[in-house]
Design a protein around this motif. Structure first.
Motif, mmCIF file in Angstrom:
data_model
loop_
_atom_site.group_PDB
_atom_site.id
_atom_site.type_symbol
_atom_site.label_atom_id
_atom_site.label_comp_id
_atom_site.label_asym_id
_atom_site.label_seq_id
_atom_site.Cartn_x
_atom_site.Cartn_y
_atom_site.Cartn_z
ATOM 1 N N ALA A 1 -14.308 -39.619 22.094
ATOM 2 C CA ALA A 1 -15.516 -38.791 22.010
ATOM 3 C C ALA A 1 -15.522 -37.722 23.110
ATOM 4 N N GLU B 1 -17.976 -45.371 13.767
ATOM 5 C CA GLU B 1 -19.017 -44.478 14.294
ATOM 6 C C GLU B 1 -18.409 -43.169 14.808
ATOM 7 N N THR B 2 -17.260 -43.277 15.476
ATOM 8 C CA THR B 2 -16.574 -42.081 15.992
ATOM 9 C C THR B 2 -16.160 -41.164 14.852
ATOM 10 N N THR C 1 -17.548 -40.855 11.930
ATOM 11 C CA THR C 1 -18.737 -40.213 11.345
ATOM 12 C C THR C 1 -19.209 -39.065 12.228
ATOM 13 N N LYS C 2 -19.221 -39.279 13.530
ATOM 14 C CA LYS C 2 -19.766 -38.285 14.464
ATOM 15 C C LYS C 2 -18.836 -37.086 14.645
ATOM 16 N N TYR C 3 -17.511 -37.332 14.519
ATOM 17 C CA TYR C 3 -16.539 -36.254 14.761
ATOM 18 C C TYR C 3 -15.590 -36.132 13.556
#
Length: 468
Positions: A283, A314-315, A317-319
Protein backbone atom coordinates in the motif's frame (compact mmCIF):
# COMPACT_ATOMS: atom_id res chain seq x y z
CA UNK A 1 31.20 -49.35 -18.44
CA UNK A 2 33.87 -48.39 -15.93
CA UNK A 3 33.59 -49.33 -12.29
CA UNK A 4 33.14 -45.73 -11.15
CA UNK A 5 29.90 -45.34 -13.10
CA UNK A 6 28.44 -48.67 -11.93
CA UNK A 7 27.04 -47.10 -8.83
CA UNK A 8 23.53 -46.53 -7.53
CA UNK A 9 22.61 -43.09 -6.24
CA UNK A 10 19.61 -42.59 -4.00
CA UNK A 11 18.16 -39.04 -3.97
CA UNK A 12 15.71 -37.93 -1.28
CA UNK A 13 13.34 -35.20 -2.52
CA UNK A 14 11.47 -33.99 0.55
CA UNK A 15 9.23 -31.21 -0.76
CA UNK A 16 8.31 -28.81 -3.55
CA UNK A 17 11.38 -26.60 -3.18
CA UNK A 18 13.67 -29.63 -3.39
CA UNK A 19 11.69 -30.59 -6.50
CA UNK A 20 12.37 -27.15 -8.00
CA UNK A 21 16.09 -27.30 -7.21
CA UNK A 22 16.85 -30.86 -8.26
CA UNK A 23 14.10 -31.94 -10.69
CA UNK A 24 13.44 -28.75 -12.66
CA UNK A 25 17.18 -28.08 -13.02
CA UNK A 26 19.54 -30.24 -15.13
CA UNK A 27 20.70 -32.11 -12.01
CA UNK A 28 18.84 -35.37 -12.72
CA UNK A 29 20.17 -35.61 -16.28
CA UNK A 30 23.71 -35.11 -15.01
CA UNK A 31 23.12 -37.66 -12.23
CA UNK A 32 21.82 -40.22 -14.75
CA UNK A 33 24.99 -39.72 -16.81
CA UNK A 34 27.22 -40.07 -13.75
CA UNK A 35 25.61 -43.10 -12.06
CA UNK A 36 24.34 -46.41 -13.42
CA UNK A 37 21.10 -46.20 -11.44
CA UNK A 38 19.27 -43.26 -9.87
CA UNK A 39 16.55 -43.99 -7.32
CA UNK A 40 14.38 -41.05 -6.21
CA UNK A 41 12.94 -41.46 -2.73
CA UNK A 42 10.16 -38.94 -2.70
CA UNK A 43 8.19 -37.20 0.02
CA UNK A 44 5.86 -36.26 -2.85
CA UNK A 45 3.49 -38.72 -4.59
CA UNK A 46 4.33 -40.45 -7.90
CA UNK A 47 2.03 -38.04 -9.73
CA UNK A 48 4.51 -35.21 -9.11
CA UNK A 49 6.96 -36.79 -11.60
CA UNK A 50 5.03 -37.30 -14.86
CA UNK A 51 7.88 -36.22 -17.15
CA UNK A 52 10.71 -38.38 -15.80
CA UNK A 53 12.10 -41.15 -18.00
CA UNK A 54 11.32 -44.47 -16.29
CA UNK A 55 14.29 -46.05 -18.06
CA UNK A 56 16.66 -43.70 -16.20
CA UNK A 57 14.91 -43.08 -12.89
CA UNK A 58 13.08 -45.24 -10.38
CA UNK A 59 10.64 -43.26 -8.25
CA UNK A 60 9.84 -44.57 -4.78
CA UNK A 61 7.07 -42.67 -2.97
CA UNK A 62 7.95 -42.78 0.71
CA UNK A 63 5.22 -43.69 3.20
CA UNK A 64 4.37 -40.69 5.39
CA UNK A 65 6.15 -40.81 8.74
CA UNK A 66 4.39 -39.38 11.79
CA UNK A 67 6.50 -38.70 14.88
CA UNK A 68 5.62 -40.32 18.19
CA UNK A 69 5.96 -38.30 21.40
CA UNK A 70 9.23 -40.13 22.10
CA UNK A 71 10.63 -39.33 18.64
CA UNK A 72 9.59 -35.71 19.06
CA UNK A 73 11.11 -35.37 22.54
CA UNK A 74 14.62 -36.48 21.58
CA UNK A 75 14.52 -34.48 18.34
CA UNK A 76 13.38 -31.36 20.16
CA UNK A 77 16.05 -31.82 22.85
CA UNK A 78 18.72 -32.16 20.18
CA UNK A 79 17.49 -29.04 18.35
CA UNK A 80 17.09 -26.82 21.43
CA UNK A 81 20.48 -27.91 22.82
CA UNK A 82 22.01 -26.78 19.51
CA UNK A 83 20.25 -23.41 19.84
CA UNK A 84 21.39 -23.16 23.47
CA UNK A 85 25.00 -23.90 22.51
CA UNK A 86 25.08 -21.23 19.80
CA UNK A 87 22.73 -18.57 21.16
CA UNK A 88 25.37 -15.84 21.08
CA UNK A 89 24.47 -15.82 17.38
CA UNK A 90 21.57 -13.33 16.89
CA UNK A 91 19.49 -15.47 14.51
CA UNK A 92 19.85 -18.59 16.63
CA UNK A 93 19.08 -16.59 19.80
CA UNK A 94 15.89 -15.34 18.15
CA UNK A 95 14.93 -18.89 17.15
CA UNK A 96 15.67 -20.05 20.72
CA UNK A 97 13.27 -17.46 22.16
CA UNK A 98 10.53 -18.13 19.59
CA UNK A 99 10.52 -21.86 20.35
CA UNK A 100 9.90 -21.41 24.07
CA UNK A 101 6.62 -22.75 25.48
CA UNK A 102 3.81 -20.21 25.67
CA UNK A 103 1.38 -22.41 27.63
CA UNK A 104 1.24 -24.84 30.55
CA UNK A 105 -0.49 -27.57 28.54
CA UNK A 106 1.01 -31.11 28.63
CA UNK A 107 2.90 -30.27 25.41
CA UNK A 108 4.02 -26.92 26.88
CA UNK A 109 5.36 -28.72 29.95
CA UNK A 110 7.38 -31.05 27.74
CA UNK A 111 8.87 -28.06 25.90
CA UNK A 112 9.76 -26.48 29.24
CA UNK A 113 11.45 -29.73 30.28
CA UNK A 114 13.46 -29.71 27.04
CA UNK A 115 14.61 -26.16 27.72
CA UNK A 116 15.54 -27.00 31.33
CA UNK A 117 17.62 -30.06 30.38
CA UNK A 118 19.34 -28.36 27.45
CA UNK A 119 20.23 -25.31 29.55
CA UNK A 120 22.65 -27.57 31.46
CA UNK A 121 23.57 -30.27 28.92
CA UNK A 122 24.21 -28.75 25.49
CA UNK A 123 27.74 -29.70 24.46
CA UNK A 124 28.29 -31.25 21.04
CA UNK A 125 28.66 -34.64 22.77
CA UNK A 126 25.32 -34.11 24.55
CA UNK A 127 23.65 -33.21 21.25
CA UNK A 128 24.99 -36.34 19.56
CA UNK A 129 23.80 -38.40 22.54
CA UNK A 130 20.27 -37.00 22.08
CA UNK A 131 20.51 -37.87 18.40
CA UNK A 132 21.45 -41.46 19.30
CA UNK A 133 18.42 -41.66 21.62
CA UNK A 134 16.24 -40.26 18.84
CA UNK A 135 17.51 -43.01 16.54
CA UNK A 136 16.80 -45.66 19.17
CA UNK A 137 13.23 -44.35 19.43
CA UNK A 138 12.68 -45.32 15.76
CA UNK A 139 13.40 -48.99 16.44
CA UNK A 140 9.85 -50.40 16.48
CA UNK A 141 8.12 -47.90 14.19
CA UNK A 142 6.31 -49.59 11.28
CA UNK A 143 6.95 -46.79 8.75
CA UNK A 144 10.62 -46.55 9.73
CA UNK A 145 10.91 -50.31 9.20
CA UNK A 146 9.47 -49.78 5.70
CA UNK A 147 12.17 -47.18 5.06
CA UNK A 148 14.77 -49.80 6.00
CA UNK A 149 13.24 -52.36 3.63
CA UNK A 150 13.30 -49.85 0.77
CA UNK A 151 16.95 -48.93 1.33
CA UNK A 152 17.89 -52.62 1.44
CA UNK A 153 15.87 -53.37 -1.69
CA UNK A 154 17.66 -50.83 -3.90
CA UNK A 155 21.26 -51.59 -2.82
CA UNK A 156 22.44 -47.98 -2.73
CA UNK A 157 26.05 -46.83 -2.85
CA UNK A 158 25.16 -43.31 -1.66
CA UNK A 159 22.04 -41.63 -0.26
CA UNK A 160 21.80 -37.91 -1.09
CA UNK A 161 19.41 -35.61 0.76
CA UNK A 162 18.34 -32.44 -1.07
CA UNK A 163 17.45 -30.76 2.24
CA UNK A 164 19.07 -31.19 5.64
CA UNK A 165 16.19 -30.16 7.94
CA UNK A 166 12.86 -32.08 7.50
CA UNK A 167 12.48 -34.21 10.66
CA UNK A 168 11.43 -37.43 8.88
CA UNK A 169 14.77 -37.78 7.08
CA UNK A 170 16.40 -38.69 10.41
CA UNK A 171 14.65 -42.07 10.09
CA UNK A 172 16.27 -42.62 6.67
CA UNK A 173 19.71 -41.66 8.00
CA UNK A 174 19.12 -44.09 10.90
CA UNK A 175 18.72 -46.94 8.41
CA UNK A 176 21.53 -45.74 6.14
CA UNK A 177 23.91 -45.97 9.12
CA UNK A 178 22.67 -49.49 9.96
CA UNK A 179 23.17 -50.57 6.35
CA UNK A 180 26.50 -48.73 6.05
CA UNK A 181 25.27 -46.56 3.19
CA UNK A 182 27.20 -43.25 3.07
CA UNK A 183 25.00 -40.14 3.26
CA UNK A 184 25.37 -36.65 1.80
CA UNK A 185 23.24 -33.56 2.20
CA UNK A 186 22.83 -30.30 0.33
CA UNK A 187 22.52 -27.27 2.63
CA UNK A 188 19.20 -25.98 1.50
CA UNK A 189 19.30 -22.21 1.94
CA UNK A 190 21.64 -19.35 2.76
CA UNK A 191 20.10 -18.75 6.21
CA UNK A 192 19.81 -22.36 7.41
CA UNK A 193 23.07 -22.72 9.31
CA UNK A 194 23.24 -19.34 11.03
CA UNK A 195 19.61 -18.92 12.09
CA UNK A 196 17.79 -22.25 12.06
CA UNK A 197 17.93 -25.14 14.50
CA UNK A 198 19.92 -28.35 14.34
CA UNK A 199 19.87 -30.25 11.07
CA UNK A 200 17.84 -33.46 11.11
CA UNK A 201 20.76 -35.89 11.36
CA UNK A 202 24.53 -36.27 11.11
CA UNK A 203 25.55 -36.79 7.49
CA UNK A 204 28.86 -38.07 6.13
CA UNK A 205 29.27 -35.48 3.35
CA UNK A 206 27.93 -32.00 2.60
CA UNK A 207 27.32 -29.89 -0.51
CA UNK A 208 27.34 -26.14 0.19
CA UNK A 209 26.88 -22.92 -1.78
CA UNK A 210 30.13 -21.12 -0.98
CA UNK A 211 33.26 -20.77 1.17
CA UNK A 212 31.13 -18.62 3.46
CA UNK A 213 28.67 -21.49 3.99
CA UNK A 214 31.47 -24.02 4.43
CA UNK A 215 32.94 -21.91 7.22
CA UNK A 216 29.51 -21.63 8.86
CA UNK A 217 29.06 -25.40 8.68
CA UNK A 218 32.42 -26.08 10.33
CA UNK A 219 31.68 -23.50 13.02
CA UNK A 220 28.20 -24.77 13.97
CA UNK A 221 28.98 -28.49 13.47
CA UNK A 222 32.46 -28.80 14.94
CA UNK A 223 32.83 -32.55 14.32
CA UNK A 224 32.50 -32.09 10.56
CA UNK A 225 35.51 -33.12 8.50
CA UNK A 226 36.49 -30.15 6.25
CA UNK A 227 37.43 -32.67 3.53
CA UNK A 228 33.82 -33.89 3.49
CA UNK A 229 32.45 -30.48 2.44
CA UNK A 230 32.18 -29.63 -1.28
CA UNK A 231 31.46 -26.12 -2.61
CA UNK A 232 29.00 -26.46 -5.51
CA UNK A 233 26.86 -23.29 -5.65
CA UNK A 234 23.09 -23.90 -5.67
CA UNK A 235 20.92 -25.39 -8.45
CA UNK A 236 17.91 -23.24 -7.51
CA UNK A 237 19.21 -20.44 -9.74
CA UNK A 238 20.22 -22.60 -12.73
CA UNK A 239 16.94 -22.09 -14.69
CA UNK A 240 17.98 -18.45 -15.09
CA UNK A 241 20.63 -19.53 -17.61
CA UNK A 242 18.55 -22.22 -19.37
CA UNK A 243 16.82 -21.15 -22.59
CA UNK A 244 13.82 -23.45 -22.05
CA UNK A 245 12.65 -21.10 -19.30
CA UNK A 246 12.68 -17.98 -21.51
CA UNK A 247 9.52 -15.94 -22.15
CA UNK A 248 9.51 -13.19 -24.84
CA UNK A 249 9.34 -9.67 -23.43
CA UNK A 250 6.17 -8.83 -25.37
CA UNK A 251 4.42 -11.91 -23.96
CA UNK A 252 5.43 -10.94 -20.43
CA UNK A 253 4.02 -7.40 -20.81
CA UNK A 254 0.83 -8.73 -22.38
CA UNK A 255 0.34 -11.33 -19.62
CA UNK A 256 0.11 -8.64 -16.94
CA UNK A 257 -1.22 -5.75 -18.99
CA UNK A 258 1.98 -3.77 -18.42
CA UNK A 259 2.98 -0.59 -20.24
CA UNK A 260 6.25 -1.18 -22.15
CA UNK A 261 7.12 2.53 -21.83
CA UNK A 262 7.00 2.55 -18.02
CA UNK A 263 9.53 1.12 -15.58
CA UNK A 264 8.39 -1.82 -13.45
CA UNK A 265 8.85 -2.05 -9.68
CA UNK A 266 8.38 -5.60 -8.36
CA UNK A 267 7.48 -6.25 -4.74
CA UNK A 268 8.06 -9.91 -3.78
CA UNK A 269 6.21 -11.08 -0.68
CA UNK A 270 7.26 -13.27 2.19
CA UNK A 271 4.72 -15.80 3.50
CA UNK A 272 2.19 -14.69 6.10
CA UNK A 273 4.19 -16.01 9.08
CA UNK A 274 7.09 -13.59 8.63
CA UNK A 275 5.57 -11.14 6.15
CA UNK A 276 2.48 -9.75 7.92
CA UNK A 277 3.71 -6.24 6.98
CA UNK A 278 3.53 -7.07 3.25
CA UNK A 279 0.09 -5.47 2.68
CA UNK A 280 1.26 -2.28 4.40
CA UNK A 281 4.43 -2.03 2.30
CA UNK A 282 2.50 -2.74 -0.91
CA UNK A 283 0.00 0.00 0.00
CA UNK A 284 2.89 2.37 0.81
CA UNK A 285 4.40 1.75 -2.64
CA UNK A 286 1.05 2.15 -4.40
CA UNK A 287 0.36 5.43 -2.56
CA UNK A 288 3.85 6.67 -3.40
CA UNK A 289 3.31 6.01 -7.11
CA UNK A 290 -0.16 7.62 -7.02
CA UNK A 291 1.04 10.74 -5.24
CA UNK A 292 4.22 11.18 -7.26
CA UNK A 293 6.46 10.61 -4.22
CA UNK A 294 7.85 7.71 -6.28
CA UNK A 295 8.94 8.47 -9.83
CA UNK A 296 6.50 7.28 -12.49
CA UNK A 297 6.48 3.47 -12.69
CA UNK A 298 4.12 0.50 -12.45
CA UNK A 299 3.87 -1.97 -9.55
CA UNK A 300 3.89 -5.75 -9.96
CA UNK A 301 3.49 -7.92 -6.84
CA UNK A 302 4.63 -11.56 -6.67
CA UNK A 303 3.10 -13.38 -3.70
CA UNK A 304 4.71 -16.27 -1.84
CA UNK A 305 4.26 -19.76 -3.31
CA UNK A 306 3.60 -21.02 0.23
CA UNK A 307 0.12 -19.42 0.38
CA UNK A 308 -2.84 -18.25 -1.68
CA UNK A 309 -3.78 -14.62 -2.26
CA UNK A 310 -6.62 -14.28 0.27
CA UNK A 311 -4.81 -11.94 2.65
CA UNK A 312 -4.37 -9.40 -0.17
CA UNK A 313 -8.08 -9.11 -1.07
CA UNK A 314 -8.45 -5.69 0.54
CA UNK A 315 -5.25 -4.40 -1.10
CA UNK A 316 -6.46 -5.57 -4.51
CA UNK A 317 -9.77 -3.74 -4.09
CA UNK A 318 -8.16 -0.50 -2.91
CA UNK A 319 -5.39 -0.45 -5.55
CA UNK A 320 -6.77 -1.92 -8.78
CA UNK A 321 -3.78 -0.54 -10.72
CA UNK A 322 -1.43 -3.08 -9.10
CA UNK A 323 -0.54 -6.11 -11.25
CA UNK A 324 -0.34 -9.46 -9.46
CA UNK A 325 1.63 -12.64 -10.02
CA UNK A 326 0.47 -15.58 -7.91
CA UNK A 327 3.02 -18.40 -8.31
CA UNK A 328 1.65 -21.45 -10.03
CA UNK A 329 2.57 -24.24 -7.61
CA UNK A 330 0.30 -27.29 -7.69
CA UNK A 331 -0.83 -29.23 -4.63
CA UNK A 332 0.14 -32.84 -5.30
CA UNK A 333 -1.77 -34.42 -2.42
CA UNK A 334 -4.48 -33.54 0.11
CA UNK A 335 -4.51 -34.42 3.80
CA UNK A 336 -0.75 -34.41 4.37
CA UNK A 337 0.42 -33.32 7.87
CA UNK A 338 2.57 -30.61 6.21
CA UNK A 339 0.46 -29.50 3.21
CA UNK A 340 2.86 -26.71 2.18
CA UNK A 341 5.54 -29.36 1.50
CA UNK A 342 3.28 -30.99 -1.10
CA UNK A 343 3.06 -27.89 -3.30
CA UNK A 344 5.24 -28.27 -6.41
CA UNK A 345 6.32 -25.50 -8.81
CA UNK A 346 5.40 -25.72 -12.47
CA UNK A 347 7.78 -25.03 -15.34
CA UNK A 348 5.39 -22.25 -16.30
CA UNK A 349 5.94 -20.55 -12.95
CA UNK A 350 9.73 -20.82 -13.17
CA UNK A 351 9.54 -19.21 -16.60
CA UNK A 352 7.37 -16.42 -15.23
CA UNK A 353 9.74 -15.85 -12.33
CA UNK A 354 12.68 -15.62 -14.73
CA UNK A 355 10.77 -13.09 -16.85
CA UNK A 356 9.99 -10.98 -13.75
CA UNK A 357 13.67 -10.95 -12.79
CA UNK A 358 14.74 -10.13 -16.32
CA UNK A 359 12.21 -7.45 -17.26
CA UNK A 360 11.48 -5.63 -13.99
CA UNK A 361 13.68 -2.66 -13.18
CA UNK A 362 13.80 -2.83 -9.39
CA UNK A 363 12.88 -5.19 -6.55
CA UNK A 364 11.56 -4.44 -3.08
CA UNK A 365 11.29 -7.25 -0.52
CA UNK A 366 11.45 -7.93 3.21
CA UNK A 367 15.00 -9.32 3.59
CA UNK A 368 14.33 -12.31 1.33
CA UNK A 369 16.44 -14.69 -0.75
CA UNK A 370 14.73 -12.96 -3.69
CA UNK A 371 17.34 -10.24 -3.20
CA UNK A 372 19.88 -12.70 -4.65
CA UNK A 373 17.56 -13.72 -7.51
CA UNK A 374 17.27 -10.11 -8.69
CA UNK A 375 20.99 -9.42 -8.16
CA UNK A 376 21.81 -12.33 -10.48
CA UNK A 377 20.13 -10.21 -13.17
CA UNK A 378 22.06 -7.14 -11.92
CA UNK A 379 18.86 -5.46 -10.72
CA UNK A 380 18.86 -3.09 -7.72
CA UNK A 381 17.14 -4.19 -4.50
CA UNK A 382 15.52 -2.32 -1.60
CA UNK A 383 14.85 -4.24 1.61
CA UNK A 384 12.03 -3.11 3.88
CA UNK A 385 11.91 -3.54 7.65
CA UNK A 386 9.02 -1.38 8.89
CA UNK A 387 8.41 -3.10 12.25
CA UNK A 388 10.64 -2.33 15.22
CA UNK A 389 8.92 -4.03 18.14
CA UNK A 390 7.39 -0.84 19.55
CA UNK A 391 5.43 0.68 16.67
CA UNK A 392 2.70 -1.98 16.64
CA UNK A 393 3.97 -3.67 13.48
CA UNK A 394 5.46 -7.14 13.18
CA UNK A 395 9.10 -6.74 14.20
CA UNK A 396 10.95 -7.51 10.97
CA UNK A 397 13.86 -5.21 11.87
CA UNK A 398 15.20 -7.96 14.12
CA UNK A 399 16.07 -9.96 11.00
CA UNK A 400 18.66 -7.31 10.12
CA UNK A 401 20.77 -8.70 13.00
CA UNK A 402 20.71 -12.25 11.61
CA UNK A 403 24.19 -13.24 10.46
CA UNK A 404 23.24 -14.12 6.89
CA UNK A 405 21.46 -10.78 6.42
CA UNK A 406 24.04 -8.76 8.28
CA UNK A 407 26.39 -9.87 5.49
CA UNK A 408 24.00 -8.28 3.00
CA UNK A 409 23.65 -5.06 5.00
CA UNK A 410 27.43 -4.74 5.45
CA UNK A 411 28.03 -5.38 1.75
CA UNK A 412 26.29 -2.17 0.66
CA UNK A 413 24.52 -4.20 -2.04
CA UNK A 414 21.02 -3.10 -0.97
CA UNK A 415 19.30 -0.09 0.57
CA UNK A 416 17.33 -0.62 3.78
CA UNK A 417 14.02 1.21 4.27
CA UNK A 418 12.48 1.36 7.76
CA UNK A 419 9.63 3.72 6.89
CA UNK A 420 7.78 5.23 3.93
CA UNK A 421 10.14 8.18 3.49
CA UNK A 422 13.22 5.96 3.40
CA UNK A 423 11.43 3.63 0.98
CA UNK A 424 10.56 6.43 -1.43
CA UNK A 425 14.11 7.84 -1.32
CA UNK A 426 15.68 4.42 -1.95
CA UNK A 427 13.30 3.46 -4.77
CA UNK A 428 13.82 6.79 -6.56
CA UNK A 429 17.61 6.53 -6.21
CA UNK A 430 17.60 3.17 -7.98
CA UNK A 431 14.97 4.11 -10.58
CA UNK A 432 17.13 7.09 -11.55
CA UNK A 433 20.42 5.17 -11.48
CA UNK A 434 20.04 1.36 -11.80
CA UNK A 435 23.82 0.93 -11.67
CA UNK A 436 24.05 2.43 -8.20
CA UNK A 437 25.69 -0.16 -5.89
CA UNK A 438 26.09 -2.58 -8.84
CA UNK A 439 29.66 -3.51 -7.94
CA UNK A 440 28.58 -4.30 -4.37
CA UNK A 441 25.80 -6.53 -5.70
CA UNK A 442 28.28 -8.43 -7.86
CA UNK A 443 30.61 -8.94 -4.88
CA UNK A 444 27.76 -10.19 -2.72
CA UNK A 445 26.70 -12.73 -5.36
CA UNK A 446 30.30 -13.96 -5.62
CA UNK A 447 30.40 -14.37 -1.84
CA UNK A 448 27.05 -16.16 -1.53
CA UNK A 449 26.96 -18.26 -4.74
CA UNK A 450 30.48 -19.42 -5.53
CA UNK A 451 29.93 -21.40 -8.75
CA UNK A 452 28.76 -20.11 -12.15
CA UNK A 453 25.10 -21.06 -12.58
CA UNK A 454 25.76 -23.22 -15.65
CA UNK A 455 28.32 -25.33 -13.73
CA UNK A 456 26.35 -25.95 -10.55
CA UNK A 457 24.53 -29.22 -11.25
CA UNK A 458 27.61 -30.86 -12.72
CA UNK A 459 29.55 -29.72 -9.65
CA UNK A 460 26.89 -31.36 -7.44
CA UNK A 461 27.11 -34.68 -9.29
CA UNK A 462 30.91 -34.64 -9.34
CA UNK A 463 31.00 -33.93 -5.61
CA UNK A 464 28.71 -36.92 -5.00
CA UNK A 465 30.85 -39.17 -7.20
CA UNK A 466 33.97 -38.01 -5.36
CA UNK A 467 32.58 -39.37 -2.08
CA UNK A 468 32.67 -42.94 -3.39
Amino acid sequence: MNLESRKTLGIVITDGVGFRNFVLSTFLDKAAAGFEKVIIFSGLPYTAFPELDAAKFTIVALPVFTETKKNWFWRKLKEVAHLQKHKTNPGIADNYEMNKAKSWSPHGLLVRMVYAISSVFHSEKDILRYEKLQEQSFANDVVVSQYGQLLQQYQLDLLFFTHQRPPFIAALVFWAKKLQIPTASFIFSWDNLASKGRMAATFDHFLVWSDLMKNELLRFYSYTNPQAVSIVGTPQFEPYVLSQFDIPKAEFYKRFGLNPDEKILCYSCADATIGPNDPLVIATLAEGIRSGAIDSCQLLVRTSPAEDERRFAETKTKYPEIKWNHPKWELTREGHPEPWSQRVPTREDLSMLKAILKFCDLNVNMLSTMSLDFMLFEKPVVNTAFGNGVNGLYNDQRFLQYEHYDNVVQSGAVKIAKNAEELYTAVNAYLRNPNLDLENRRKLINMQVSKPLDETTQACVQALKNTL
